[in-house]
Design an enzyme around this catalytic site. Structure first.
Site, PDB file in Angstrom:
ATOM      1  N   ASP A  12       0.870  -1.180   0.000  1.00 23.02           N
ATOM      2  CA  ASP A  12       0.000   0.000   0.000  1.00 23.02           C
ATOM      3  C   ASP A  12       0.903   1.226   0.000  1.00 23.02           C
ATOM      4  OD1 ASP A  12      -2.384   1.592   0.258  1.00 23.02           O
ATOM      5  OD2 ASP A  12      -1.881   1.892   2.356  1.00 23.02           O
ATOM      6  N   SER A  13       0.298   2.384  -0.218  1.00 22.10           N
ATOM      7  CA  SER A  13       1.055   3.629  -0.157  1.00 22.10           C
ATOM      8  C   SER A  13       1.508   3.918   1.276  1.00 22.10           C
ATOM      9  CB  SER A  13       0.181   4.776  -0.664  1.00 22.10           C
ATOM     10  OG  SER A  13      -1.049   4.781   0.027  1.00 22.10           O
ATOM     11  N   CYS A  75      -3.848  -0.912  -2.158  1.00 26.03           N
ATOM     12  CA  CYS A  75      -4.160   0.501  -2.374  1.00 26.03           C
ATOM     13  C   CYS A  75      -5.169   0.662  -3.519  1.00 26.03           C
ATOM     14  CB  CYS A  75      -2.855   1.220  -2.727  1.00 26.03           C
ATOM     15  SG  CYS A  75      -3.056   2.977  -3.004  1.00 26.03           S
ATOM     16  N   GLU A 154      -5.352   9.428   9.186  1.00 24.96           N
ATOM     17  CA  GLU A 154      -3.912   9.394   9.512  1.00 24.96           C
ATOM     18  C   GLU A 154      -3.674  10.055  10.875  1.00 24.96           C
ATOM     19  OE1 GLU A 154      -0.917   8.695   7.460  1.00 24.96           O
ATOM     20  OE2 GLU A 154      -2.246   7.470   6.233  1.00 24.96           O
ATOM     21  N   CYS A 186     -11.347   3.300  -0.672  1.00 25.14           N
ATOM     22  CA  CYS A 186     -10.045   3.790  -0.208  1.00 25.14           C
ATOM     23  C   CYS A 186      -9.691   3.007   1.054  1.00 25.14           C
ATOM     24  CB  CYS A 186     -10.143   5.284   0.098  1.00 25.14           C
ATOM     25  SG  CYS A 186      -8.650   5.960   0.843  1.00 25.14           S
ATOM     26  N   HIS A 188      -8.435   3.803   3.747  1.00 25.53           N
ATOM     27  CA  HIS A 188      -8.667   4.444   5.046  1.00 25.53           C
ATOM     28  C   HIS A 188     -10.138   4.485   5.458  1.00 25.53           C
ATOM     29  CE1 HIS A 188      -4.611   5.666   4.165  1.00 25.53           C
ATOM     30  NE2 HIS A 188      -4.512   6.435   5.233  1.00 25.53           N
TER      31      HIS A 188
HETATM   32  N1  DGL Z   1      -4.053   3.875  -0.029  1.00 23.01           N
HETATM   33  C1  DGL Z   1      -4.741   4.956  -0.708  1.00 23.01           C
HETATM   34  C2  DGL Z   1      -5.986   4.388  -1.403  1.00 23.01           C
HETATM   35  O1  DGL Z   1      -6.544   3.384  -1.020  1.00 23.01           O
HETATM   36  C3  DGL Z   1      -5.118   6.063   0.238  1.00 23.01           C
HETATM   37  C4  DGL Z   1      -3.934   6.858   0.725  1.00 23.01           C
HETATM   38  C5  DGL Z   1      -3.164   7.538  -0.397  1.00 23.01           C
HETATM   39  O2  DGL Z   1      -3.688   8.505  -1.017  1.00 23.01           O
HETATM   40  O3  DGL Z   1      -2.070   7.088  -0.669  1.00 23.01           O
HETATM   41  O4  DGL Z   1      -6.434   4.966  -2.364  1.00 23.01           O
END
Ligand code: DGL
Length: 271
Positions: A12-13, A75, A154, A186, A188
């Site tokens: 993931d990011s 992600c 976050e 997403c 989050h």
């Molecule tokens: N992991 C990203 C997503 O699911 C969210 C956080 C980011 O923008 O990197 O789109």
């Protein structure tokens, strides 16, 4: 090591993909996992497709070097813009989070009105709309970027007046469309489920791509004879690109388990 006993790579990011990892561990507790969070370069959701794809290849190359049997792109942003390119670059199954979420949404909707929320990059890509429409063209899809949700989560703000006001401001129009299903597109957003469900009302079903992705993984592993057969120790490794402290603190609380192995790595160069 036999191929089916190898671990599964997840990236993931940043930390958000732990929502997906948690469901993978619930669904497939005996499978080893290697998680990579690109914490030095998060967020991806505000970046161009070219940059997201470049970062994704670096993440993929790192995990592939760890002898994984399957790659999970946790992600949503990467799954939306770079999944096909990643699939072409390696010869193991690659699972993204868009298709499973889309499938679940189409199965859940009764009035054929589905909402999708995600980062700006995910919504701009149209990936969820395309995936839903290709499953059922008669479904109407309403999509909306909600960029402020990521920094709120976050910061650990998953409930309370600030989150509720933000959600109300974003989602009032979506509610007015009369959708009966909302895809949390997403990593989050599952952490905001309580607030989102309060704002959208009881009649709206929230689709968490993480749960659907873990189910899809089980069926792909089973279908490819890749389910782990040895009863040996379960690998749980974590790699991050920025300092591990915050990741450890939030990650352990979130996963409800100790993170025994975590290492900081550098990406952007050959691994
Ligand atoms: N992991 C990203 C997503 O699911 C969210 C956080 C980011 O923008 O990197 O789109």
């Amino acid at each position: 090591m036999q191929k089916n006993d190898r671990p599964i790579g997840v990236f993931d990011s940043g930390i958000g993909g732990l929502t997906v990892l948690k469901e993978i561990i619930n669904e497939l507790p005996r499978e080893g996992t290697i998680y990579l969070g690109d914490t030095a370069r998060v967020p991806y959701g505000i970046r161009s497709p070219e940059t997201v794809t470049r970062y994704s290849f670096e993440n993929t190359r790192f995990l592939f070097s760890k002898q994984i049997k399957m790659l999970v792109v946790a992600c949503n942003t990467v799954s939306s813009v770079s999944l096909d390119a990643i699939r072409k670059s390696i010869d193991i199954p690659v699972v993204g989070v868009i298709e499973p979420g889309a499938k679940a949404a189409v199965a859940a909707t009764r009035n054929k009105k589905v909402g999708v929320i995600g980062t700006s990059a995910t919504i701009r890509s149209g990936a969820y709309t395309n995936a839903i429409k290709s499953l059922d063209p008669s479904v109407e899809v309403f999509s909306l970027p909600c960029p402020l949700f990521v920094p709120l989560v976050e910061e650990g703000w998953t409930e309370g007046p600030v989150v509720e006001l933000t959600a109300e401001r974003y989602l009032a129009d979506m509610r007015a469309k009369g959708i009966d299903t909302l895809v949390l597109g997403c990593t989050h957003y599952p952490l905001l489920k309580a607030v989102l469900s309060k704002v959208m009302g009881e009649g709206v079903m929230l689709i968490d791509s993480a749960i659907e992705t873990a189910r899809e993984m089980r069926s792909i592993l089973g279908g490819s004879s890749l389910i782990k057969s040895s009863s040996g120790a379960v690998v749980r490794e974590f790699y991050v690109t920025d300092s591990p402290e915050k990741f450890l603190d939030v990650g352990e609380r979130f996963l409800g388990r100790k993170i025994e192995f975590i290492e900081k790595i550098a990406l952007g160069a050959e691994v």
